[in-house]
Write a protein that holds these residues in place. Structure first.
Motif, PDB file in Angstrom:
ATOM      1  N   LEU A   1       0.612  -0.739  -0.236  1.00  0.00           N
ATOM      2  CA  LEU A   1       0.157  -0.003   0.029  1.00  0.00           C
ATOM      3  C   LEU A   1       1.533   0.982  -0.133  1.00  0.00           C
ATOM      4  O   LEU A   1       1.989   1.956   0.812  1.00  0.00           O
ATOM      5  N   ALA A   2       0.385   2.370  -0.948  1.00  0.00           N
ATOM      6  CA  ALA A   2       1.338   3.352  -0.928  1.00  0.00           C
ATOM      7  C   ALA A   2       0.229   4.448  -0.320  1.00  0.00           C
ATOM      8  O   ALA A   2      -0.649   4.912  -1.347  1.00  0.00           O
TER       9      ALA A   2
ATOM     10  N   LEU B   1       4.877   9.139  -4.744  1.00  0.00           N
ATOM     11  CA  LEU B   1       6.135   8.171  -5.158  1.00  0.00           C
ATOM     12  C   LEU B   1       6.888   8.650  -6.108  1.00  0.00           C
ATOM     13  O   LEU B   1       6.934   8.057  -7.259  1.00  0.00           O
ATOM     14  N   ARG B   2       7.037  10.113  -5.707  1.00  0.00           N
ATOM     15  CA  ARG B   2       8.086  10.878  -7.285  1.00  0.00           C
ATOM     16  C   ARG B   2       9.740  10.376  -6.075  1.00  0.00           C
ATOM     17  O   ARG B   2      10.525  11.205  -6.714  1.00  0.00           O
ATOM     18  N   VAL B   3      10.100  10.423  -4.949  1.00  0.00           N
ATOM     19  CA  VAL B   3      11.168  10.291  -4.125  1.00  0.00           C
ATOM     20  C   VAL B   3      11.395   9.265  -4.091  1.00  0.00           C
ATOM     21  O   VAL B   3      11.245   8.352  -3.630  1.00  0.00           O
ATOM     22  N   GLU B   4      13.261   9.359  -4.881  1.00  0.00           N
ATOM     23  CA  GLU B   4      13.573   7.711  -5.283  1.00  0.00           C
ATOM     24  C   GLU B   4      14.924   7.794  -4.028  1.00  0.00           C
ATOM     25  O   GLU B   4      15.143   8.704  -3.115  1.00  0.00           O
TER      26      GLU B   4
ATOM     27  N   ILE C   1      -3.590   5.123  -2.593  1.00  0.00           N
ATOM     28  CA  ILE C   1      -3.557   5.547  -2.030  1.00  0.00           C
ATOM     29  C   ILE C   1      -3.001   7.150  -1.624  1.00  0.00           C
ATOM     30  O   ILE C   1      -2.404   7.292  -0.774  1.00  0.00           O
ATOM     31  N   ASN C   2      -4.286   8.370  -2.381  1.00  0.00           N
ATOM     32  CA  ASN C   2      -3.212   9.560  -2.936  1.00  0.00           C
ATOM     33  C   ASN C   2      -3.801  10.312  -3.326  1.00  0.00           C
ATOM     34  O   ASN C   2      -5.262   9.728  -4.258  1.00  0.00           O
TER      35      ASN C   2
ATOM     36  N   VAL D   1      -3.559  -2.044  -9.337  1.00  0.00           N
ATOM     37  CA  VAL D   1      -4.492  -2.728  -9.014  1.00  0.00           C
ATOM     38  C   VAL D   1      -5.466  -2.117  -8.657  1.00  0.00           C
ATOM     39  O   VAL D   1      -6.773  -1.989  -9.476  1.00  0.00           O
ATOM     40  N   ALA D   2      -5.557  -0.577  -8.649  1.00  0.00           N
ATOM     41  CA  ALA D   2      -5.674  -0.290  -7.885  1.00  0.00           C
ATOM     42  C   ALA D   2      -5.477   1.330  -7.216  1.00  0.00           C
ATOM     43  O   ALA D   2      -4.403   1.265  -6.419  1.00  0.00           O
ATOM     44  N   VAL D   3      -6.272   2.566  -7.566  1.00  0.00           N
ATOM     45  CA  VAL D   3      -6.277   3.701  -7.390  1.00  0.00           C
ATOM     46  C   VAL D   3      -6.744   4.610  -6.905  1.00  0.00           C
ATOM     47  O   VAL D   3      -8.148   4.753  -6.871  1.00  0.00           O
ATOM     48  N   VAL D   4      -6.647   4.967  -5.084  1.00  0.00           N
ATOM     49  CA  VAL D   4      -7.257   5.627  -4.905  1.00  0.00           C
ATOM     50  C   VAL D   4      -7.417   6.296  -4.539  1.00  0.00           C
ATOM     51  O   VAL D   4      -6.694   7.332  -4.142  1.00  0.00           O
TER      52      VAL D   4
END
Length: 167
Positions: free
Chosen positions: A96-97, A102-105, A124-125, A136-139
């Motif tokens: 779960l993210a 999700l831009r910081v590596e 979830i963002n 598989v899912a984006v909230v």
């Protein structure tokens, strides 16, 4: 279950997560680290020294400069921490993210590491992320509204699936 977090504030532990289950990728502000000998100690002890009048507390072992034990901009993550995070991501079935651009590596790439070993990714963002196409899912809503709704639905489903005798 494991928690890989970019937070440095101990929020997950204060919320009740077992400390050994939380991996703080960017370090912790609850500790200071000596820039010379790398000795770690509680931040509270250093702050007590400041409160007692010591302007710039130095390491009691080597005299080096103390700094919060966090990764600052321009610094690299600890390689051992990154390796541990990658192992966790490779072993998970679901990642779960939550609340991350999700831009910081390299933290963001843990999503790809998990998906490449067969895990399902749920994001979830509020805003789109570079990893949305792997999910598989984006909230797509703020976590402040999404998480309470999701946890309530999970609790309701869990109750509904219990045998009548255990309700």
């Amino acid at each position: 279950m494991r928690i890989l977090t970019q937070n440095i504030d101990g929020l997950h532990q204060r919320a009740g997560s077992t400390p050994r289950k939380v991996l703080e990728l960017h370090g912790s502000m609850r500790e200071v680290v000596c820039t010379g000998c790398h000795l770690r100690s509680p931040t509270a002890a250093t702050l007590e020294r400041v409160a007692a009048g010591e302007e710039d507390p130095r390491c009691t072992t080597c005299g080096g400069i103390l700094k919060l034990a966090v990764v600052l901009f321009g610094e690299h993550l600890d390689p051992a921490t990154v390796a541990q995070a990658e192992k966790i991501a490779q072993a998970c079935q679901l990642i779960l993210a939550v609340g991350s651009s999700l831009r910081v590596e390299p933290a963001a790439s843990l999503c790809a590491v998990a998906v490449n070993t067969g895990a399902r990714l749920v994001i979830i963002n509020r805003d789109p992320t570079p990893y949305d196409d792997l999910a598989v899912a984006v909230v797509r809503e703020p976590i402040g509204t999404a998480l309470p709704r999701i946890t309530a639905a999970l609790a309701e489903a869990r109750t509904a699936n219990r045998p009548a005798a255990s309700r």
